[in-house]
Design an enzyme around this catalytic site. Structure first.
Site, PDB file in Angstrom:
ATOM      1  N   CYS A 283      -7.855  46.717 -19.570  1.00 35.55           N
ATOM      2  CA  CYS A 283      -7.949  46.469 -18.124  1.00 35.55           C
ATOM      3  C   CYS A 283      -8.733  45.196 -17.802  1.00 35.55           C
ATOM      4  CB  CYS A 283      -8.603  47.651 -17.430  1.00 35.55           C
ATOM      5  SG  CYS A 283      -7.749  49.200 -17.728  1.00 35.55           S
TER       6      CYS A 283
ATOM      7  N   HIS B  37     -12.037  45.894 -10.890  1.00 36.60           N
ATOM      8  CA  HIS B  37     -10.890  46.591 -11.481  1.00 36.60           C
ATOM      9  C   HIS B  37     -10.704  47.915 -10.741  1.00 36.60           C
ATOM     10  CE1 HIS B  37      -8.161  48.523 -14.063  1.00 36.60           C
ATOM     11  NE2 HIS B  37      -9.040  49.288 -14.674  1.00 36.60           N
TER      12      HIS B  37
ATOM     13  N   ASN C 249      -4.489  53.040 -11.192  1.00 38.38           N
ATOM     14  CA  ASN C 249      -5.029  52.075 -12.153  1.00 38.38           C
ATOM     15  C   ASN C 249      -3.857  51.359 -12.828  1.00 38.38           C
ATOM     16  OD1 ASN C 249      -6.136  50.728 -14.312  1.00 38.38           O
ATOM     17  ND2 ASN C 249      -7.384  52.441 -15.032  1.00 38.38           N
TER      18      ASN C 249
END
Ligand code: COA
Length: 331
Positions: free
Chosen positions: A116, A256, A286
């Site tokens: 990520c 994030h 996500n």
């Protein structure tokens, strides 16, 4: 470090697949509820790519938009970086497929695997190539089709992730503009916390592996949760300090987009106000390496950013990896 050249984000783009999967849809698949997912994560829905759509497809659309936004021609792109954990295939790289799709005939291209944190790793790499004088225009793309590697029987993970792509053109600028500070880090001793165990040389895919669903995402969520807050707050403080800036100097902070409670934890530590935050994880979940460029592009298109604004981007992911950057908006 005093450099002759700075590196600025001069254009952004993003793309998400059309199909929406809501928490109510997930209630029909696993033992979960909209209420649990919203209160524990902040996610209401996510996008899911169809069976004919691969990561390079959505990466290409986002990248083409970013080039148009920047006013840069494909032939002027020197390097294409695709940050992803869901490449089209092990090789060739997804970046090379994008290079072909865009007809970016003068570009080198490679994938970047930093979970990520991949987009921030990509910005750090682009910044260095530009500072060295080697390249002028670099496409940094974060793109994922995580739905393809989800275990749809595992409620611990299947509710969290979604598909999407975001891209930025990073171009040479004055040294005092663009990326003001950037830091990336890793700690491989936590490699087991977020992983797709099978599909590589350690555990090639076979029938047994597929039966055990070892070719899907495995995560130790609560351990990741604590480390994510601590690490993202700390690396944010470091890049702010490196740039000689404070949180108050930031127009926007884009973290994030993994979990609203993780973001609240970071923002409480850093004292980021709600006016300074840009979140879209309720809509997309996500999306790993795509989450920051997706949010950045939305913020830019919504007119939230003006020339001269400072922004802070911060990420954390599988590896473990992390990274943050402060950027002066030049558009
Ligand atoms: N629906 C209902 N219950 C669920 C569930 C779901 N989708 N997923 C897990 N649960 C259950 C668990 O089985 C557990 O039940 P038990 O107590 O009977 O064993 C209970 O909820 C609590 O689980 P726990 O893992 O302690 O919850 P949590 O508050 O830590 O939240 C996450 C779980 C995954 C949402 C949270 O840990 C998280 O977001 N972690 C970070 C994940 C992430 O974003 N990773 C990527 C970072 S880059």
């Amino acid at each position: 470090m005093n450099c002759k050249y700075g590196a600025a984000i001069t254009g952004t783009g993003s793309f998400v697949p059309e199909k929406i999967m809501t928490n109510f849809d997930l209630e029909k698949i696993v033992d979960t509820s909209d209420e649990w997912i919203v209160t524990r994560t902040g996610i209401s829905q996510r996008r899911i790519a169809d069976e004919n759509t691969a990561t390079s497809d959505i990466a290409t659309v986002a990248a083409a938009q970013a080039m148009e936004d920047a006013g840069v021609d494909a032939k002027d792109i020197d390097l294409i970086l695709v940050a992803t954990v869901t490449p089209d295939m092990a090789f060739p790289s997804t970046a090379c497929v994008v290079q072909k799709n865009l007809q970016a005939v003068n570009a080198a291209a490679y994938d970047l695997g930093a979970g990520c944190s991949g987009f921030i790793y990509g910005l750090a790499t682009a910044n260095s190539f530009i500072a060295s004088g080697m390249y002028k225009n670099i496409l940094v793309i974060g793109a994922e089709t995580l739905s393809k590697i989800i275990n749809w029987e595992d409620r611990n993970t299947c509710v969290l992730f979604g598909d999407g792509a975001g891209a930025a053109v990073v171009s040479r600028c004055e040294p005092s503009e663009g990326i003001l500070s950037v830091k990336i880090g890793s700690n491989g001793t936590f490699d087991r916390l977020i992983t797709q165990p099978a599909g590589g040389s350690r555990m090639p895919v076979n029938c047994e592996v597929i039966q055990q669903k070892l070719n899907t995402i495995h995560m130790e969520g609560s351990e990741v949760f604590k480390l994510a807050i601590r690490t993202m707050a700390s690396v944010s403080e470091q890049v702010l300090g490196d740039a000689g800036l404070k949180v108050d100097d930031m127009k926007l902070v884009i973290p994030h987009q993994a979990n609203k409670r993780i973001i609240d934890g970071i923002f409480n530590r850093l004292k980021v106000t709600s006016e300074q935050s840009y979140l879209n994880l309720d809509k997309y979940g996500n999306t790993s390496a795509a989450s920051i460029p997706l949010a950045l592009d939305e913020a830019a298109k919504n007119g939230v950013l003006n020339k001269g604004d400072n922004i802070l981007l911060v990420a954390f992911g599988s590896g473990l990896t992390w990274g943050a950057t402060t950027v002066k908006w030049v558009k």
